[in-house]
Scaffold this active site. Structure first.
Site, PDB file in Angstrom:
ATOM      1  CG  HIS A 153     -65.909 -37.487  74.970  1.00  0.00           C
ATOM      2  ND1 HIS A 153     -65.248 -36.861  75.727  1.00  0.00           N
ATOM      3  CD2 HIS A 153     -65.089 -38.443  74.360  1.00  0.00           C
ATOM      4  CE1 HIS A 153     -63.675 -37.174  75.433  1.00  0.00           C
ATOM      5  NE2 HIS A 153     -63.710 -38.023  74.618  1.00  0.00           N
TER       6      HIS A 153
ATOM      7  CG  ASP B 267     -65.019 -33.637  74.113  1.00  0.00           C
ATOM      8  OD1 ASP B 267     -65.769 -33.771  74.668  1.00  0.00           O
ATOM      9  OD2 ASP B 267     -63.842 -33.376  74.698  1.00  0.00           O
TER      10      ASP B 267
END
Length: 482
Positions: free
Chosen positions: A333, A299
Site C-alpha cells: 500500500h 500492506d
C-alpha cells in the site's frame, strides 16, 4: 524645470525599486540557504544516530537444537527442544542457538537475553497454524492497541542483546485456509456467516476497552476473538538485530519492534501478501535502522507507528530516529509510511538510497492520520529515491485517513517538515503530491528539490498546505515553480 523634477522622481523610484528587488532577492537566497542548511544538518544528525546504534555481540558458543531433541523433515513438534536450547544458552551467558539445515515444525518461539537465534542456509522453521499452539496469552498489540492475546510466532519481552540471523526461512504458513480468513475479506478465504475480527466482541471491543481506560492486563482475548498475532515481535527490548533471514506467509504484521530501542533490521527479505501484512512496523521505538531489505507485501512495506487513539495517548511515547537505507520495495500500500496508528507522534525519519517499483505499489511516501489519532509527524527526510511505478501518488499526506468507519474526533493532528531530494519517478500515477490538511492545522513545509517525475496525471492536489516549495523540480518535462 518639470523635466528635472520628473527625472528626480524617476531616479528615486528606480533606486527604491532596485533596493527593494535586491532585498527581496537576498531574502529569497537567505530562506533557500536556511532550508538547505537545515537539510544538511538533518542528514548529519542521521549519521550521529547511526553511530550510536551498535550491533549486539554474543559469546562464541553454539547450541544446536538437534542436540536438544529437535527432529527435521518430519511431523514433529520441536518447540520443547528449541525452548530448552534457548534457555540453556541464555543461562550460560549467551551465544548462538543454531537451527541446522532441514525443516523444523514449531509453535511460538520466545527469545531470552544474549541469544542469537541463527538459521543456517536451507534451514526452515514451519510455524503451526493452530491458534491453540500460541498459548499462554502474552502482552502484545493489535493495530496500535495493547492487550493480552496469542503469542507472536517469535517473541521477546523485555530482553536485551538478542538476534534472529542466518540465511534460513521463517515460514508462518498463513493462508486463506487459516489465519488470513479472520480478516473478514472474501479474497482471503473468509466465508460469509463465519466469525472474524470485525464481530462486535473482537476488534471493536478491544478499541472500546482502550477508550474506556481498561487496564491492559484485563483486555483478555485469544481463542474465540479472531485477532491474528504478529510474526516477529520485540516488546520493550534493547539492542536487537534481525538479519538476512527470509520471512514468508505471516498471519499479520511481519516485524514489529514495540517500545524498543537500538534495533537493526538488516538484509531481511519479506514476501507475504496476506491482509495487514505490513513488512516492518516500528512502534513507540527509538533508534531503528532498516537497511538492505526487500519488501513484497500485502500492506505497507514499512509503516512507522506510535499507538492508536486513547491507547497511544496513554503510552505517550514517540517513535523517533528511524532510518531506512538501501531497501527495495515491490508490492504494498505504501513504500515508507507513517501511521495511521500515530497518536504518540513520530519525529526524525530518514529514507535514502531506496528503490520502489510495482504496479501494485499504491504510494511511495505516505503519511496518514486523522482527528481520532491526532499526533505530530515531523522531520521526514528522503533522498536518492528511484521509483519505477506507483498507482496513486509519489507523496501522500492525509489528515483525514478513513478506515473502520467514522474517524472524526477532537485531536487535530500536525504534519511538519517533509523534504524530498534527488528523486526520479518513471510513472508517477495520479498525483506527484496529494496532501490534505486542516484549516486550523495546515500541513507545513513540503520541499521537492532535484525531483523528476514523469507520466503523472496531475502535478499536485493540495488543501491547507503552507510553504510548498519546488527547487529544480520537473514534472512531465516542465519546470515547476512555487
Amino acid at each position: 524645470m518639470k523635466l528635472f523634477k520628473t527625472y528626480t522622481i524617476l531616479k528615486k523610484i528606480t533606486s527604491r525599486t532596485i533596493i527593494s528587488f535586491v532585498c527581496f532577492l537576498a531574502m529569497g537566497v537567505s530562506v533557500f540557504s536556511q532550508e538547505n542548511n537545515s537539510s544538511k544538518e538533518q542528514w548529519k544528525k542521521m549519521q550521529s544516530i547511526i553511530k550510536s546504534i551498535k550491533y549486539p555481540k554474543f559469546p562464541n558458543k553454539t547450541y544446536n537444537i538437534v542436540d536438544y531433541g529437535a527432529q527435521s523433515n518430519t511431523a514433529y513438534d520441536n518447540t520443547a527442544a528449541i525452548t530448552k536450547a534457548i534457555k540453556e544458552c541464555s543461562k550460560n551467558g549467551g551465544g548462538t542457538v543454531l537451527v541446522p539445515k532441514g525443516k523444523f515444525e514449531s509453535h511460538a518461539i520466545h527469545l531470552e537475553d544474549n541469544v542469537n537465534f541463527h538459521l543456517d542456509k536451507d534451514a526452515e522453521i514451519l510455524f503451526s497454524t493452530n491458534p491453540k499452539d500460541y498459548y499462554p496469552l502474552v502482552h502484545t498489540s493489535f493495530e496500535g492497541t495493547e492487550y493480552m492475546n496469542y503469542s507472536p510466532l517469535i517473541y521477546a519481552n523485555n530482553k536485551t542483546n538478542i538476534a534472529v540471523t542466518g540465511e534460513g526461512t521463517l515460514n508462518g504458513q498463513a493462508g486463506n485456509e487459516n489465519w488470513w480468513a479472520w480478516s473478514n475479506k472474501e479474497e482471503y478465504g473468509w466465508i460469509k456467516g463465519t466469525p472474524s475480527q470485525v464481530d462486535p466482541l473482537n476488534r471493536l471491543r478491544l478499541v472500546e476497552m482502550a477508550e474506556n481506560g481498561i487496564p491492559v492486563s484485563e483486555r483478555i482475548f485469544g481463542e474465540g476473538h479472531y485477532l491474528r498475532p504478529n510474526f516477529v515481535e520485540f516488546f520493550e527490548c534493547k539492542n536487537v538485530l534481525i538479519q538476512n533471514v527470509t520471512i514468508i506467509n505471516a498471519p499479520f504484521w511481519v516485524i514489529h519492534p514495540i517500545k524498543s530501542e537500538n534495533v537493526i533490521v538488516d538484509g531481511v527479505t519479506i514476501n507475504s501478501h496476506g491482509p495487514n501484512n505490513d513488512g516492518c512496523d516500528p512502534e513507540y521505538s527509538k533508534n531503528v535502522i532498516i537497511k538492505n531489505c526487500t519488501f513484497n507485501t500485502g500492506d505497507d512495506c514499512i509503516a512507522i507507528k506510535s499507538g492508536r487513539d486513547a491507547d497511544g495517548r496513554r503510552v505517550a511515547m514517540k517513535s523517533e530516529n528511524i532510518i531506512v537505507q538501501n531497501c527495495t520495495m515491490y508490492d504494498g500500500h505504501g513504500g515508507v509510511t507513517i501511521g495511521s496508528e500515530i497518536s504518540g507522534g513520530v519525529s526524525n525519519v530518514y529514507v535514502e538510497n531506496c528503490k520502489m517499483n510495482s504496479p501494485n505499489l499504491d504510494i511511495a511516501i505516505r503519511l496518514k492520520t486523522n482527528s481520532k489519532r491526532g499526533g505530530l509527524i515531523e522531520n521526514f527526510y528522503v533522498r536518492n529515491l528511484e521509483i519505477g511505478q506507483v498507482k496513486e501518488a509519489v507523496l501522500k499526506a492525509d489528515m483525514f485517513y478513513n478506515v473502520h468507519g467514522n474517524q472524526d474526533g477532537t485531536f487535530i493532528p500536525r504534519i511538519e517538515n517533509i523534504y524530498l531530494e534527488n528523486v526520479t519517478v518513471k510513472n508517477g500515477g495520479k498525483y506527484s503530491i496529494l496532501a490534505k490538511g486542516y484549516k486550523e492545522s495546515p500541513i507545513k513545509n513540503i520541499t521537492f528539490k532535484n525531483v523528476t517525475i514523469e507520466n503523472v496525471k496531475e502535478t499536485y492536489s493540495i488543501e491547507n498546505v503552507n510553504n510548498l516549495k519546488f527547487v529544480n523540480t520537473f514534472i512531465n518535462g516542465k519546470l515547476v515553480k512555487d
